[in-house]
Design a protein around this motif. Structure first.
Motif, PDB file in Angstrom:
ATOM      1  N   VAL A 272      -0.794  28.261  -3.941  1.00  0.00           N
ATOM      2  CA  VAL A 272      -0.533  26.919  -3.415  1.00  0.00           C
ATOM      3  C   VAL A 272       0.973  26.655  -3.387  1.00  0.00           C
ATOM      4  N   ILE A 273       1.454  26.145  -2.268  1.00  0.00           N
ATOM      5  CA  ILE A 273       2.869  25.753  -2.158  1.00  0.00           C
ATOM      6  C   ILE A 273       3.022  24.411  -2.877  1.00  0.00           C
ATOM      7  N   PRO A 274       3.831  24.351  -3.940  1.00  0.00           N
ATOM      8  CA  PRO A 274       3.904  23.108  -4.711  1.00  0.00           C
ATOM      9  C   PRO A 274       4.386  21.943  -3.859  1.00  0.00           C
ATOM     10  N   TYR A 275       3.706  20.839  -3.987  1.00  0.00           N
ATOM     11  CA  TYR A 275       4.075  19.620  -3.262  1.00  0.00           C
ATOM     12  C   TYR A 275       3.546  18.450  -4.073  1.00  0.00           C
ATOM     13  N   LYS A 276       4.420  17.486  -4.322  1.00  0.00           N
ATOM     14  CA  LYS A 276       4.004  16.300  -5.072  1.00  0.00           C
ATOM     15  C   LYS A 276       3.717  15.177  -4.099  1.00  0.00           C
ATOM     16  N   VAL A 277       2.479  14.759  -4.030  1.00  0.00           N
ATOM     17  CA  VAL A 277       2.117  13.667  -3.130  1.00  0.00           C
ATOM     18  C   VAL A 277       2.813  12.397  -3.622  1.00  0.00           C
ATOM     19  N   PRO A 278       3.568  11.725  -2.741  1.00  0.00           N
ATOM     20  CA  PRO A 278       4.229  10.484  -3.183  1.00  0.00           C
ATOM     21  C   PRO A 278       3.237   9.322  -3.298  1.00  0.00           C
ATOM     22  N   PHE A 279       3.337   8.586  -4.396  1.00  0.00           N
ATOM     23  CA  PHE A 279       2.496   7.396  -4.595  1.00  0.00           C
ATOM     24  C   PHE A 279       3.371   6.162  -4.667  1.00  0.00           C
ATOM     25  N   PRO A 280       2.924   5.066  -4.036  1.00  0.00           N
ATOM     26  CA  PRO A 280       3.743   3.847  -4.049  1.00  0.00           C
ATOM     27  C   PRO A 280       3.883   3.237  -5.445  1.00  0.00           C
ATOM     28  N   LYS A 281       2.889   3.401  -6.291  1.00  0.00           N
ATOM     29  CA  LYS A 281       2.932   2.834  -7.642  1.00  0.00           C
ATOM     30  C   LYS A 281       2.322   3.827  -8.616  1.00  0.00           C
ATOM     31  N   ALA A 282       2.768   3.750  -9.870  1.00  0.00           N
ATOM     32  CA  ALA A 282       2.146   4.566 -10.911  1.00  0.00           C
ATOM     33  C   ALA A 282       0.752   4.006 -11.207  1.00  0.00           C
ATOM     34  N   ALA A 283      -0.093   4.835 -11.784  1.00  0.00           N
ATOM     35  CA  ALA A 283      -1.440   4.374 -12.130  1.00  0.00           C
ATOM     36  C   ALA A 283      -1.341   3.225 -13.137  1.00  0.00           C
ATOM     37  N   PRO A 284      -2.166   2.197 -12.973  1.00  0.00           N
ATOM     38  CA  PRO A 284      -2.100   1.060 -13.894  1.00  0.00           C
ATOM     39  C   PRO A 284      -2.467   1.490 -15.322  1.00  0.00           C
ATOM     40  N   THR A 285      -1.791   0.887 -16.301  1.00  0.00           N
ATOM     41  CA  THR A 285      -2.109   1.244 -17.695  1.00  0.00           C
ATOM     42  C   THR A 285      -3.443   0.636 -18.118  1.00  0.00           C
ATOM     43  N   ASN A 286      -3.748  -0.544 -17.566  1.00  0.00           N
ATOM     44  CA  ASN A 286      -5.053  -1.151 -17.854  1.00  0.00           C
ATOM     45  C   ASN A 286      -5.858  -1.274 -16.571  1.00  0.00           C
TER      46      ASN A 286
ATOM     47  N   LEU B   4      -3.192  12.496   4.351  1.00  0.00           N
ATOM     48  CA  LEU B   4      -3.037  12.189   2.920  1.00  0.00           C
ATOM     49  C   LEU B   4      -2.317  10.860   2.736  1.00  0.00           C
ATOM     50  N   ALA B   5      -1.242  10.661   3.490  1.00  0.00           N
ATOM     51  CA  ALA B   5      -0.469   9.411   3.380  1.00  0.00           C
ATOM     52  C   ALA B   5      -1.355   8.216   3.727  1.00  0.00           C
ATOM     53  N   PHE B   6      -2.180   8.368   4.755  1.00  0.00           N
ATOM     54  CA  PHE B   6      -3.099   7.296   5.139  1.00  0.00           C
ATOM     55  C   PHE B   6      -4.067   6.984   3.987  1.00  0.00           C
ATOM     56  N   THR B   7      -4.614   8.038   3.400  1.00  0.00           N
ATOM     57  CA  THR B   7      -5.584   7.870   2.307  1.00  0.00           C
ATOM     58  C   THR B   7      -4.935   7.144   1.131  1.00  0.00           C
ATOM     59  N   VAL B   8      -3.716   7.571   0.788  1.00  0.00           N
ATOM     60  CA  VAL B   8      -2.997   6.946  -0.326  1.00  0.00           C
ATOM     61  C   VAL B   8      -2.768   5.467  -0.043  1.00  0.00           C
ATOM     62  N   LYS B   9      -2.341   5.162   1.162  1.00  0.00           N
ATOM     63  CA  LYS B   9      -2.051   3.760   1.518  1.00  0.00           C
ATOM     64  C   LYS B   9      -3.304   2.895   1.355  1.00  0.00           C
ATOM     65  N   GLN B  10      -4.422   3.402   1.829  1.00  0.00           N
ATOM     66  CA  GLN B  10      -5.668   2.629   1.742  1.00  0.00           C
ATOM     67  C   GLN B  10      -6.117   2.482   0.293  1.00  0.00           C
ATOM     68  N   LEU B  11      -5.957   3.552  -0.481  1.00  0.00           N
ATOM     69  CA  LEU B  11      -6.376   3.490  -1.884  1.00  0.00           C
ATOM     70  C   LEU B  11      -5.497   2.516  -2.670  1.00  0.00           C
ATOM     71  N   GLN B  12      -4.200   2.506  -2.346  1.00  0.00           N
ATOM     72  CA  GLN B  12      -3.296   1.577  -3.037  1.00  0.00           C
ATOM     73  C   GLN B  12      -3.656   0.125  -2.704  1.00  0.00           C
ATOM     74  N   GLU B  13      -3.947  -0.119  -1.425  1.00  0.00           N
ATOM     75  CA  GLU B  13      -4.356  -1.478  -1.032  1.00  0.00           C
ATOM     76  C   GLU B  13      -5.627  -1.885  -1.770  1.00  0.00           C
ATOM     77  N   ALA B  14      -6.562  -0.946  -1.895  1.00  0.00           N
ATOM     78  CA  ALA B  14      -7.823  -1.245  -2.586  1.00  0.00           C
ATOM     79  C   ALA B  14      -7.562  -1.529  -4.065  1.00  0.00           C
TER      80      ALA B  14
END
Ligand SMILES: *[C@@H]1O[C@H](CO)[C@@H](O)[C@H](O)[C@H]1NC(C)=O
Ligand SMILES: *[C@@H]1O[C@H](CO)[C@@H](O)[C@H](O)[C@H]1NC(C)=O
Length: 618
Positions: free
Chosen positions: A116-130, A349-359
């Motif tokens: 696998v070619i290393p690639y870090k998917v960018p996320f708009p926010k870190a996972a919530p602690t709670n 992937l970017a589309f999926t991330v955007k939708q998941l972040q909105e959710a």
């Protein structure tokens, strides 16, 4: 030699080069048995590709017809459709590079997928602690239907032969003169795709067994598998016809996904950066056809994001995120046209991330819906790895994932730690739907019971109709085949009625399979709904369980090995794969490596034909 015109010189030179090329191609096909020898084969194929798409396609077609790898029309259609893409790929990439490895894996099964070619998917926010806790209040579940891989054959002809030399039967093929050995019944046959009447009877059954069903998910593959003779216009018509059929037969919304068979040629989804071709016509057709079920934003997204869209189901806190995973599919030959391939083709992937972040921000739960499950042997390891990062980041938001493509009733699990695949580490679960087409067993659909607070699955019931039943050709009799909770619950000790059938449950079921072969054999029979059942010995069982625990492709237990591509993807009994360019080329390498008198005669004939073709090519 003085006096010979320059053009004649060039012609002479070209014919000498081409004469060598014929021997090189044949020798390289004969010897293609390892990853190294596959790269060696790409050398003369590159020479051939530089002579033009026409010469390339004609030459490979001659290999197919001369070696009698399939009927002539299948050879001509299959290679005519995909040959130009393969020629383009081979011209564009460096033969000895990583992309060459990937091509040799996808087309010939001769290389292992590279690391696998290393690639870090960018996320708009870190996972919530709670993270938000989704709690059931014990309300009655609602129902959702899931059907997949309908492969409706609108050229299915009752009375046409159900036994034929082609990968798909029950059609009036030109040149068929003898009376049919087994006339096709009106409602379907195991050698054929779904007649429209069978799809109608399924929709009727869905309305009968789940009268209040809130909506349906359809995980793609509308089009029949006569892939050697499809065209953009037949595919467009058939997509529209099935959208209309779903709308007229079901009385609640359908949330579909794009399948690899929605393209013409099949699987041919050029990237949005591909200069020479595009797949926008598919997304335009489908976004228009789905407009009756999606909201305005969803329709726009489907048209602009390769058929992917997202919407909140009216009256719920559930967001459907339907994504096009065909850009991660190994058999999409457009993905091999550059050494510098993007990590996130078409921004799925970017589309999926955007939708998941909105959710996540809105406190919604998400169902991911797509055609190809991204963990099997036919998924690209790179994109599967990147997708897994998305799953890990949004595991709290994603209640479940839904796929098709496999044709078998399966599932796949994601883990927080793939080195320790335990019930505690199981973080997400993909439901892989059985197919409707009888080509892969008895037709089936699923009804889920869904908790209206958590949107987790409380039970999944599979309904099927048995083609072997005497009344099938008059009226297909759809009935309950099994309930997942009833069938597998006993394998999971301490399961409470209020526990969902989530990742931990399914991991424990795989442990039950390890302990109890009766349970595993039952599951294996269920895979194809009791017809066309494939025997699975101890080694197969081990691999199968490993694969159930691998929603990330690099962790599945299928290795690429010579000949594996001959049976990749769907069950071996599925002859349609015989019309795949990669399968045909692989067969050629196998036939040519045999030394028998028949092959020697074919070989002489092939050389003659190739010389003729390449002589025409200058
Ligand atoms: C080609 O293959 C078909 C099916 O395997 C077979 O029936 C036929 O006899 C073969 N034809 C030739 C010329 O070898
Ligand atoms: C094994 O599984 C079968 C089928 O689910 C079940 O009937 C049987 O009781 C199980 N045996 C044991 C020892 O758990």
């Amino acid at each position: 030699m003085r006096g010979l015109a320059l053009t004649s010189w060039l012609l002479l030179l070209a014919s000498v080069v081409n004469a060598g090329l014929v021997d090189d191609i044949i020798d390289a096909l004969k010897n293609a048995a390892t990853c190294g020898s596959c790269h060696t084969l790409l050398v003369p194929l590159k020479g051939l590709a530089y002579l033009g798409d026409g010469a390339f396609t004609k030459a490979i077609t001659a290999v197919c017809t001369t070696l009698n790898l399939s009927d002539d029309d299948v050879c001509e259609g299959a290679i005519g459709q995909h040959g130009p893409t393969l020629a383009y790929d081979i011209r564009e990439i460096s033969i000895w590079g990583k992309m060459g490895d990937k091509l040799c894996d996808a087309v010939f099964g001769l290389c292992q997928p590279p690391a696998v070619i290393p690639y870090k998917v960018p996320f708009p926010k870190a996972a919530p602690t709670n993270p938000k806790v989704f709690k059931s209040t014990g309300k009655a579940p609602f129902q959702v239907a899931h059907f997949s891989d309908v492969h409706v054959d609108r050229r299915y002809t009752p009375g046409a032969d159900a036994i034929c030399s082609k990968p798909l039967c029950c059609r009036n093929y030109p040149g068929q003169t003898s009376p049919p050995a087994q006339p096709a019944g009106p409602n379907g046959d195991y050698n054929c795709d779904t007649p429209p009447s069978l799809a109608d009877s399924m929709f009727e059954a869905i309305r009968r067994v789940a009268p209040g069903n809130k909506f349906s998910i359809f995980t793609g593959d509308v089009i029949d598998a006569a892939i050697w003779e499809i065209s953009k216009s037949t595919v467009t018509e058939d997509l529209e016809a099935f959208n209309n059929q779903m709308a007229s037969r079901l009385n609640s919304p359908v949330y579909p996904a794009i399948g690899n068979h929605e393209a013409a040629p099949v699987n041919a989804f050029p990237r949005d950066t591909t200069a020479v071709a595009n797949a926008q016509w598919i997304f335009d057709t489908q976004s228009a056809g789905w407009a009756r079920w999606l909201n305005t934003a969803g329709v726009k997204q489907a048209a602009e994001t390769s058929g992917s869209y997202s919407l909140v189901v009216p009256g719920t806190n559930l967001r459907i995120v339907s994504i096009n995973t065909v850009y991660w599919y190994k058999q999409n030959y457009w993905l091999y046209d550059t050494d510098d391939a993007p990590a996130d083709p078409n921004g799925i992937l970017a589309f999926t991330v955007k939708q998941l972040q909105e959710a996540e921000d809105a406190g919604q739960r998400v169902w991911l819906v797509a055609h190809m499950p991204p963990g099997r042997q036919d998924a690209l390891n790179d994109q599967s790895n990147y997708f897994d990062q998305v799953i890990q980041r949004y595991k709290n938001t994603i209640a479940a994932q839904f796929y098709g493509h496999d044709h078998r009733d399966q599932f796949a699990l994601a883990y927080s730690d793939y080195n320790k695949r335990t019930a505690e580490n199981a973080v997400s679960m993909g439901w892989i739907a059985p197919a409707v087409t009888p080509r892969s067993g008895n037709p089936a659909f699923k009804i889920y019971d869904v908790d209206p607070d958590t949107y987790e699955i409380m039970d999944a019931r599979v309904y099927t109709t048995d083609l072997k039943e005497p009344g099938f050709q008059t009226t297909p009799n759809w009935k309950l085949y099994y309930s997942a909770r009833a069938a597998y619950g006993p394998l999971v000790s301490g399961l409470k009625a209020s526990d969902p059938l989530g990742p931990a449950f399914w991991h424990k079921v795989t442990e039950g399979f390890e302990r109890n072969s009766t349970a595993f054999d039952m599951w294996n029979t269920f895979q194809s709904r009791g017809a066309k059942v494939q025997a699975c010995d101890a080694e197969c069982k081990k691999t199968t369980i490993c694969n159930l625990r691998a929603l990330r492709a690099e962790n599945n237990c299928d290795d690429s090995k010579p000949g594996l591509q001959l049976k990749r993807g769907e069950p071996e009994s599925d002859r349609v794969r015989d019309a795949d360019l990669g399968i045909l080329l692989s067969k050629a390498t196998v036939v040519l490596s045999q030394k028998n008198p028949e092959t020697e005669a074919q070989l002489a004939d092939l050389k003659k034909k190739l010389h003729e073709i390449l002589g025409d090519a200058e």
